[in-house]
Motif scaffolding. Structure first.
Motif, PDB file in Angstrom:
ATOM      1  N   ASN B  89      81.678 -90.177 -10.434  1.00 33.23           N
ATOM      2  CA  ASN B  89      82.260 -88.933 -10.064  1.00 33.23           C
ATOM      3  C   ASN B  89      81.351 -87.736  -9.690  1.00 33.23           C
ATOM      4  N   VAL B  90      80.351 -88.730  -8.958  1.00 29.01           N
ATOM      5  CA  VAL B  90      79.317 -87.592  -8.386  1.00 29.01           C
ATOM      6  C   VAL B  90      80.029 -86.835  -6.938  1.00 29.01           C
ATOM      7  N   ILE B  91      80.929 -87.628  -6.339  1.00 32.68           N
ATOM      8  CA  ILE B  91      81.723 -87.236  -5.309  1.00 32.68           C
ATOM      9  C   ILE B  91      83.269 -87.159  -5.694  1.00 32.68           C
ATOM     10  N   THR B  92      83.825 -86.118  -5.712  1.00 31.74           N
ATOM     11  CA  THR B  92      85.148 -86.092  -6.410  1.00 31.74           C
ATOM     12  C   THR B  92      86.312 -86.404  -5.358  1.00 31.74           C
ATOM     13  N   ILE B  93      86.894 -87.773  -5.578  1.00 26.76           N
ATOM     14  CA  ILE B  93      88.092 -87.927  -4.688  1.00 26.76           C
ATOM     15  C   ILE B  93      89.391 -87.421  -5.173  1.00 26.76           C
ATOM     16  N   GLU B  94      90.265 -86.732  -4.398  1.00 23.72           N
ATOM     17  CA  GLU B  94      91.352 -86.241  -4.817  1.00 23.72           C
ATOM     18  C   GLU B  94      92.352 -87.266  -4.780  1.00 23.72           C
ATOM     19  N   TRP B 156      70.781 -89.213 -19.270  1.00 25.03           N
ATOM     20  CA  TRP B 156      71.444 -90.357 -19.417  1.00 25.03           C
ATOM     21  C   TRP B 156      72.773 -90.220 -20.461  1.00 25.03           C
ATOM     22  N   LEU B 157      72.676 -89.392 -21.485  1.00 24.01           N
ATOM     23  CA  LEU B 157      73.704 -89.227 -22.317  1.00 24.01           C
ATOM     24  C   LEU B 157      74.488 -88.176 -22.021  1.00 24.01           C
ATOM     25  N   VAL B 158      74.267 -87.219 -21.011  1.00 21.33           N
ATOM     26  CA  VAL B 158      75.120 -86.384 -20.746  1.00 21.33           C
ATOM     27  C   VAL B 158      76.540 -86.913 -20.459  1.00 21.33           C
ATOM     28  N   PRO B 159      77.137 -87.659 -19.743  1.00 20.37           N
ATOM     29  CA  PRO B 159      78.410 -88.228 -19.831  1.00 20.37           C
ATOM     30  C   PRO B 159      79.302 -88.407 -20.921  1.00 20.37           C
ATOM     31  N   LEU B 160      78.197 -88.872 -21.721  1.00 18.09           N
ATOM     32  CA  LEU B 160      78.759 -88.977 -23.275  1.00 18.09           C
ATOM     33  C   LEU B 160      79.224 -87.967 -23.773  1.00 18.09           C
ATOM     34  N   GLU B 161      78.306 -86.833 -23.746  1.00 15.41           N
ATOM     35  CA  GLU B 161      78.477 -85.495 -24.337  1.00 15.41           C
ATOM     36  C   GLU B 161      79.722 -84.580 -23.737  1.00 15.41           C
ATOM     37  N   LYS B 162      79.405 -84.556 -22.333  1.00 19.84           N
ATOM     38  CA  LYS B 162      80.404 -83.993 -21.609  1.00 19.84           C
ATOM     39  C   LYS B 162      81.129 -84.963 -20.834  1.00 19.84           C
ATOM     40  N   LYS B 163      82.552 -85.103 -21.347  1.00 16.39           N
ATOM     41  CA  LYS B 163      83.298 -86.193 -20.544  1.00 16.39           C
ATOM     42  C   LYS B 163      83.681 -85.803 -19.176  1.00 16.39           C
ATOM     43  N   GLY B 164      83.622 -86.579 -18.227  1.00 18.57           N
ATOM     44  CA  GLY B 164      84.154 -86.379 -17.005  1.00 18.57           C
ATOM     45  C   GLY B 164      83.126 -85.712 -16.239  1.00 18.57           C
ATOM     46  N   GLN B 165      81.905 -85.387 -16.844  1.00 16.00           N
ATOM     47  CA  GLN B 165      80.868 -84.770 -16.029  1.00 16.00           C
ATOM     48  C   GLN B 165      79.950 -86.038 -15.368  1.00 16.00           C
ATOM     49  N   PRO B 166      79.629 -85.991 -13.959  1.00 10.91           N
ATOM     50  CA  PRO B 166      79.047 -87.033 -13.415  1.00 10.91           C
ATOM     51  C   PRO B 166      77.529 -87.150 -14.065  1.00 10.91           C
ATOM     52  N   SER B 167      77.076 -88.368 -14.102  1.00 12.36           N
ATOM     53  CA  SER B 167      75.805 -88.410 -14.504  1.00 12.36           C
ATOM     54  C   SER B 167      74.604 -87.870 -13.627  1.00 12.36           C
ATOM     55  N   PRO B 168      73.572 -86.866 -14.198  1.00  9.18           N
ATOM     56  CA  PRO B 168      72.634 -86.511 -13.262  1.00  9.18           C
ATOM     57  C   PRO B 168      71.816 -87.613 -12.771  1.00  9.18           C
ATOM     58  N   ILE B 169      71.661 -88.810 -13.589  1.00  9.69           N
ATOM     59  CA  ILE B 169      71.023 -90.031 -12.857  1.00  9.69           C
ATOM     60  C   ILE B 169      71.866 -90.890 -12.591  1.00  9.69           C
ATOM     61  N   TRP B 170      72.795 -90.793 -11.613  1.00 10.27           N
ATOM     62  CA  TRP B 170      73.616 -91.776 -11.074  1.00 10.27           C
ATOM     63  C   TRP B 170      72.847 -92.771 -10.087  1.00 10.27           C
ATOM     64  N   TRP B 171      71.851 -92.396  -9.759  1.00 11.72           N
ATOM     65  CA  TRP B 171      71.052 -92.943  -8.787  1.00 11.72           C
ATOM     66  C   TRP B 171      70.358 -94.226  -9.595  1.00 11.72           C
ATOM     67  N   PHE B 172      70.222 -93.976 -10.976  1.00 22.01           N
ATOM     68  CA  PHE B 172      69.629 -95.124 -11.815  1.00 22.01           C
ATOM     69  C   PHE B 172      70.426 -96.411 -11.693  1.00 22.01           C
TER      70      PHE B 172
END
Lengths: 636, 203
Positions: B89-94, B156-172
């Motif tokens: 979900n880093v880029i949103t595809i409609e 790394w835990l952000v997507p768990l806390e805020k569902k639907g939000q892309p991970s800031p460390i998607w590159w990992f």
């Protein structure tokens, strides 16, 4: 220790250990030995992988080298059009006694003529133009010897074995450099990561983390929680982390890897070309020893037609002794000498001079002492880094002393036979090696004293950091602060200066013993070449072990802890040393009584030591020379 | 049919399969929610992934000389990055079909990366240095990321806390996935080439 060497006979320098081999041992021993010593004892990082990697990876790369050469120069097997050349290579290889015939490979126009290979696969590479020129020369009776000299020069690299020695050293230098650079970047990066992330561990809350996995059932969350450390374990871990000084860890990483990188750079710039230059002179020797004359090789070097050279032989001596080299402008001589330091081929004048007089293949003793002494000094510095000093700190004089003893002894074997080993030379050799060490020591002491006067606080911090690094200690501690700084500097300076004197004595005594024994070995005239050389090596090994087990530990004990009695370890070492003296001495005396000073043909007693060109003085004996394998019969 | 003709037909078949699967994805009607279609959808997904995977495998092997060059890895890598960006979900595809396409592309390109690395390492004996310096690269990327982005564990835990939000460390996850291929294949390549060298020398 002088010997008489009649000038009408020429020494077969290939029959004895070569300087290439001695330098090979020196470089490999320095790098592998330092890595091995550093891997002794416990460590959070598996150091023992380092010597294993440095031993095996270069070997693997050496086996792979032919593939890379083939790819680089686009080499391909020679076609039918070079059958004459291939036949000649086969003939000369048999003449030299090679067990395998090298395969001829042809490359691009810029492919140099060179020999390469692995242990069981040998190759000669050259450009197509070179190959066809050689083939043409082989077809012409007047230039055939010149072509043969060219081929023999390359094949001699296989005969002396320098191709695999240099091949392995090349890869060893490369891998040591890259592995240490990798270690610097990897562990350095890891240390920085820990520096940034350490504080996270103090706020880590596993229950909070686990509670965020809402998709998991309570039982699954419990199981996940059990994978984390418990609260008590986490508390203990935090206490431990709080004591870690990451600055010391980072300092250890840099001090462990940078010395190796710098040493590799020095070896690559200065010792690697030296190895190349030395091997070329031995390859030239291989040519004239096989052809029994030097003119074909000289014709090739100077690009003069062989018949002209044969007709005017005196012209060669004027070419090989131009005024500009031995005298002339000193700046020019310095510039030439500096350029020669990094040149991979000896200049033609040196090659010609060595062809004229094979004794000139050997460097003068001061030069030899400088090369050996410089590298062993670098080895000492390397062992003073955190990698090695923890485990060799109690044996400060051992490693480099033993290396010098072995290398100088091996280097002296050929020179003993041709009268280039005198007591004066021994003084000079040991003196130069110790002067280098003393110079470095005085520089270090000078720096310490200057800092002690000008910036004692800085000196205390540097020494504390150094001691912590060497002890592989990575924590905060007040115990590291030096109370009596000047006392420490004084004590360290005195101990190190006394070491110089002790090492000088040990080296002089050890080398004298080796030389006396080796000269005695050369009176065992009945032994074959191989057995004489083997006896020489075994003698050197035994004396080295004697010095390593009996003499150096005792002297180290007297130096570092004179008031303590002999430790159990020292007693064991002394016992081992005595056993070695007993066994080694017994075997030596047995061989000496059986073979010493007797003509192998008529049994006549030949008192005195061997000198080059000595014959049996017995009236009934028709044998021309003792140790005939040392004699080369050729026209210079 | 000789070998050359067979190769040609298989190549055409592979391209055809990829084209057909792409079209099929585009033609899926949106808003299907019927549970009766679930098994059909699962079979369809299985078909998509397996046939595309096989087709990509054949094509990479067919054009393996291209993949002897390190830059050829860039091709599956680009598709993989696109797929990752979409899945995380880093880029949103409609458009649902496009999102589905990128998801399948993620899986297939991940497989393609593995084949490409294997071919490259088969040809070039660089397994050990590649693995070694890749590890160095990971360490330094993590170091700089921690320095610049902050506590990576919390991120790394952000997507768990805020569902639907892309991970800031998607590159990992990119690094992880690449490592899962590179490290084992690199080690295998090193061992394989070592065996080959030893057999060549002593065999």
């Amino acid at each position: 220790m002088t010997s008489e060497s009649p000038s009408s006979v020429k020494p077969n320098i290939l029959a004895l250990p070569t300087q290439t081999f001695a330098m090979f041992l020196l470089i490999v021993g320095t790098l592998l030995g330092a890595a091995l010593l550093g891997s002794l004892g416990g460590s959070p990082v598996p150091f023992w992988l380092l010597p294993l990697a440095l031993l095996l990876l270069p070997l693997r790369a050496f086996l792979k080298q032919p593939e890379l050469e083939i790819a680089e120069y686009r080499l391909r097997p020679a076609g039918d059009g070079l059958s004459l050349l291939e036949r000649e290579i086969n003939n000369q290889a048999k003449r030299l006694g090679l067990r395998r015939t090298p395969r001829l490979f042809i490359g691009t126009a810029d492919t140099p003529l060179y020999a390469y290979g692995t242990f069981r696969h040998l190759y000669l590479a050259m450009s197509a133009m070179q190959a066809h020129r050689l083939q043409e020369q082989l077809g012409d009776p007047q230039s055939k010897p010149v072509a043969q000299a060219t081929i023999l020069h390359e094949l001699s690299h296989f005969k002396t074995g320098d191709y695999w020695q240099l091949g392995y050293v090349k890869q060893l230098l490369r891998f040591t450099f890259w592995i240490m650079l990798w270690g610097l970047f990897f562990f350095g990066g890891f240390s920085f990561l820990l520096i940034f992330s350490m504080s996270t561990f103090f706020t880590l809350d596993p229950p909070k983390i686990v509670s965020q996995f809402e998709a998991l059932s309570p039982e699954q969350r419990q199981r996940l929680l059990e994978m984390f450390p418990s609260a008590q374990e986490l508390s203990a871990l935090r206490q431990k982390i709080a004591t870690v000084n990451m600055g010391l860890v980072l300092s250890f990483v840099f001090n462990a890897t940078l010395p190796f990188i710098i040493l590799c750079a020095i070896l690559q710039i200065f010792y690697w070309p030296k190895l190349w230059r030395v091997r070329e002179l031995y390859a030239d020797a291989g040519v004239w020893l096989t052809q029994r004359r030097t003119n074909p090789l000289i014709a090739r070097l100077l690009n003069i037609p062989l018949p002209i050279l044969d007709r005017f032989p005196a012209a060669v001596s004027t070419i090989s002794n131009p005024a500009g080299i031995n005298g002339g402008c000193s700046w020019r001589a310095w510039w030439t000498a500096t350029g020669q330091l990094i040149a991979k081929h000896p200049n033609d004048y040196r090659r010609l001079a060595c062809l004229q007089n094979s004794r000139l293949v050997f460097d003068s003793w001061p030069k030899t002492a400088f090369w050996v002494g410089s590298l062993t000094l670098l080895l000492d510095i390397l062992l003073s880094t955190p990698v090695g000093l923890l485990y060799v700190g109690n044996w400060p004089m051992h490693f480099s002393t033993l290396v010098v003893l072995i290398i100088i002894s091996i280097t002296s074997i050929p020179r003993l036979t041709i009268g280039q080993m005198r007591w004066k030379d021994l003084f000079v050799v040991v003196g130069i090696i110790m002067v280098l060490r003393l110079g470095w020591l005085l520089l270090t002491i000078g720096l310490l004293l200057t800092l002690l006067v000008v910036a004692p606080q800085t000196l205390s911090e540097v020494l504390s950091s150094g001691v912590a690094g060497i002890a592989r200690f990575a924590g905060y501690s007040d115990d590291l602060i030096f109370g009596d700084l000047s006392g420490f500097v004084l004590q360290a300076s005195v101990i190190n200066l006394v070491q110089i004197f002790i090492i000088w004595l040990v080296l002089f005594a050890g080398l004298s013993l080796n030389i006396l024994l080796l000269r005695r070995v050369f009176t065992w005239y009945s032994l074959s070449q191989r057995r004489v050389i083997r006896a020489g090596y075994v003698t050197i090994i035994f004396t080295t072990l004697l010095v390593a087990f009996s003499i150096l530990p005792l002297l180290t004990q007297l130096l570092l802890a004179p008031l303590k009695g002999l430790s159990i370890l020292n007693c064991i070492f002394l016992t081992v040393g005595m056993i070695l003296i007993g066994i080694g001495g017994g075997i030596f005396v047995h061989f000496d009584r059986k073979y010493g000073q007797r003509c192998p043909h008529c049994g006549q007693l030949l008192p005195g030591l061997y000198y080059f060109g000595r014959r049996c003085s017995g009236s009934k004996c028709s044998s021309p020379y003792l140790h005939p394998w040392l004699i080369a019969d050729y026209v210079p | 049919m000789n070998k050359t003709q067979l190769n040609l037909w298989l190549t055409r078949l592979a391209w055809g399969l990829i084209g057909m699967n792409t079209m099929l994805i585009c033609l899926i009607p949106t808003g299907i929610k019927s549970t009766n279609m679930l098994i059909l959808m699962l079979l369809y997904l299985l078909w998509l992934i397996s046939s595309s995977g096989l087709a990509v495998t054949w094509l990479i092997l067919r054009y393996r000389s291209l993949f002897h060059n390190w830059w050829a890895l860039g091709l599956p890598l680009i598709f993989f990055i696109l797929g990752t960006l979409s899945i995380q979900n880093v880029i949103t595809i409609e458009n649902d079909n496009l999102a589905f396409f990128l998801s399948v592309l993620f899986l297939v390109s991940y497989w393609g990366i593995g084949i490409s690395i294997a071919i490259f390492l088969w040809r070039h004996d660089v397994g050990l240095p590649l693995v070694a310096w890749w590890l160095v690269a990971i360490i330094w990327v993590l170091t700089f990321a921690w320095r610049l982005q902050g506590n990576l564990i919390d991120l790394w835990l952000v997507p768990l806390e805020k569902k639907g939000q892309p991970s800031p460390i998607w590159w990992f996850s990119l690094l992880q996935c690449f490592s899962c291929w590179l490290i084992p294949l690199g080690i295998l390549s090193f061992l394989g080439h070592t065996t080959r060298l030893l057999l060549k020398e002593f065999g």
